[in-house]
Design an enzyme around this catalytic site. Structure first.
Site, PDB file in Angstrom:
ATOM      1  N   SER A 249       0.860  -1.095  -0.245  1.00  0.00           N
ATOM      2  CA  SER A 249       0.150  -0.354   0.063  1.00  0.00           C
ATOM      3  C   SER A 249       0.754   1.303   0.151  1.00  0.00           C
ATOM      4  CB  SER A 249      -1.333  -0.343   1.313  1.00  0.00           C
ATOM      5  OG  SER A 249      -1.524  -1.026   1.406  1.00  0.00           O
TER       6      SER A 249
HETATM    7  N1  SAH Z   1      -1.085  -4.865   3.917  1.00  0.00           N
HETATM    8  C1  SAH Z   1      -0.417  -5.008   2.645  1.00  0.00           C
HETATM    9  C2  SAH Z   1      -0.404  -4.852   1.952  1.00  0.00           C
HETATM   10  C3  SAH Z   1      -1.250  -6.219   1.115  1.00  0.00           C
HETATM   11  S1  SAH Z   1      -2.860  -6.198  -0.729  1.00  0.00           S
HETATM   12  C4  SAH Z   1       1.223  -3.844   2.642  1.00  0.00           C
HETATM   13  O1  SAH Z   1       1.648  -3.434   3.463  1.00  0.00           O
HETATM   14  O2  SAH Z   1       1.942  -4.520   1.897  1.00  0.00           O
HETATM   15  C5  SAH Z   1      -3.268  -6.671   0.244  1.00  0.00           C
HETATM   16  C6  SAH Z   1      -3.755  -7.834   0.204  1.00  0.00           C
HETATM   17  O3  SAH Z   1      -4.674  -8.833   0.953  1.00  0.00           O
HETATM   18  C7  SAH Z   1      -3.027  -8.441  -0.766  1.00  0.00           C
HETATM   19  O4  SAH Z   1      -1.567  -9.364  -0.685  1.00  0.00           O
HETATM   20  C8  SAH Z   1      -3.841  -9.870  -1.352  1.00  0.00           C
HETATM   21  O5  SAH Z   1      -3.350 -11.179  -1.471  1.00  0.00           O
HETATM   22  C9  SAH Z   1      -4.695 -10.046   0.683  1.00  0.00           C
HETATM   23  N2  SAH Z   1      -6.058 -10.594   0.307  1.00  0.00           N
HETATM   24  C10 SAH Z   1      -6.660 -10.844  -0.736  1.00  0.00           C
HETATM   25  N3  SAH Z   1      -8.548 -11.305  -0.428  1.00  0.00           N
HETATM   26  C11 SAH Z   1      -7.773 -12.013   0.549  1.00  0.00           C
HETATM   27  C12 SAH Z   1      -8.629 -12.642   1.648  1.00  0.00           C
HETATM   28  N4  SAH Z   1      -9.957 -13.229   1.557  1.00  0.00           N
HETATM   29  N5  SAH Z   1      -7.971 -13.313   3.399  1.00  0.00           N
HETATM   30  C13 SAH Z   1      -6.069 -12.403   3.431  1.00  0.00           C
HETATM   31  N6  SAH Z   1      -5.680 -12.138   2.277  1.00  0.00           N
HETATM   32  C14 SAH Z   1      -6.368 -11.720   0.959  1.00  0.00           C
END
Ligand code: SAH
Length: 222
Positions: free
Chosen positions: A61
């Site tokens: 993010s």
């Molecule tokens: N907080 C992260 C941002 C990640 S983007 C950071 O600091 O880098 C969102 C993430 O959510 C992705 O890695 C994706 O694979 C995950 N995601 C999507 N659906 C999900 C679910 N149902 N359960 C767990 N993770 C999920």
């Protein structure tokens, strides 16, 4: 290793200029080396206020969004926090500097494994990473003082709301896929009572349902 502390300082000042006032959030951003949470070839871009691509087609993010969401959780040092969507592990690392315990769930096994390694190499010991579907929360360790979802849901999953303490806060982007999402804060005010407020317009990758992606060779479960 290149010392990027001047770039980090600049980013933290930018966060303050953009309206982030929570000193704990700013201090945490000063502690965590964001360059260690992106693929090595992107280290030079780590302190741009931008989302960047990470492994498995996902993204880390934008720092401002991490700061905004973390501030919106209204955290206190004894809090226990659940994050859905570990991704790179960066937001979990920021949370780990502010609260006592962080539980984070990632659907992609490869990302869960990489995040575990990155957190360990920072010497961070108060984050537990699980490979699984975060839409169901992590009932074994509930209730949580705060829950943050870093992928956009079409609706607020009921199983997350009930894993809040009374007084607990859930911050989650909500909206249709490929649309602009509304960043909501839901506060549990009683056993069956919740208050909802809209904080900001944001854009996130989708919170995906169903089967979790396999871990591949490197990862382990839970
Ligand atoms: N907080 C992260 C941002 C990640 S983007 C950071 O600091 O880098 C969102 C993430 O959510 C992705 O890695 C994706 O694979 C995950 N995601 C999507 N659906 C999900 C679910 N149902 N359960 C767990 N993770 C999920």
């Amino acid at each position: 290793m290149t010392d990027r502390s001047a770039e980090r300082d600049r980013l933290v000042r930018l966060m303050a200029a953009r309206g982030v006032t929570d000193r704990r959030v700013l201090a945490a951003m000063n502690q965590i080396r964001r360059e260690a949470f992106v693929p090595a070839r992107l280290a030079k871009s780590a302190y741009r206020d931008a989302a960047l691509p990470i492994e498995a087609g996902q993204s880390i993010s934008q720092p401002y969004v991490v700061a905004l969401m973390t501030q919106a959780l209204e955290l206190n040092p004894p809090d226990r926090v659940l994050e859905v969507g570990t991704g790179s592990g960066y937001a979990a690392a920021i949370l780990s500097q502010i609260v006592s315990e962080v539980f984070t769930i990632e659907r992609h096994g490869q990302l869960a494994a990489t995040a575990r390694e990155r957190l360990a190499s920072h010497g961070i010991r108060n984050v537990m990473v699980k490979h699984g579907d975060g839409r169901h929360g992590w009932p074994e360790y509930a209730p949580y003082d705060a829950i943050v979802v870093t992928a956009a849901a079409e609706a607020v999953p009921a199983s997350l709301r009930v894993q809040l303490t009374i007084g607990g806060r859930l911050v989650i982007p909500v909206g249709a896929r490929d649309a602009i999402h509304e960043l909501l804060r839901i506060r549990r005010t009683g056993a069956d009572d919740y208050e909802e407020e809209s904080l900001e317009q944001v854009r996130f990758v989708p919170l995906l349902p169903g089967r979790t992606e396999p871990a591949g060779k490197r990862a382990t479960e839970g």
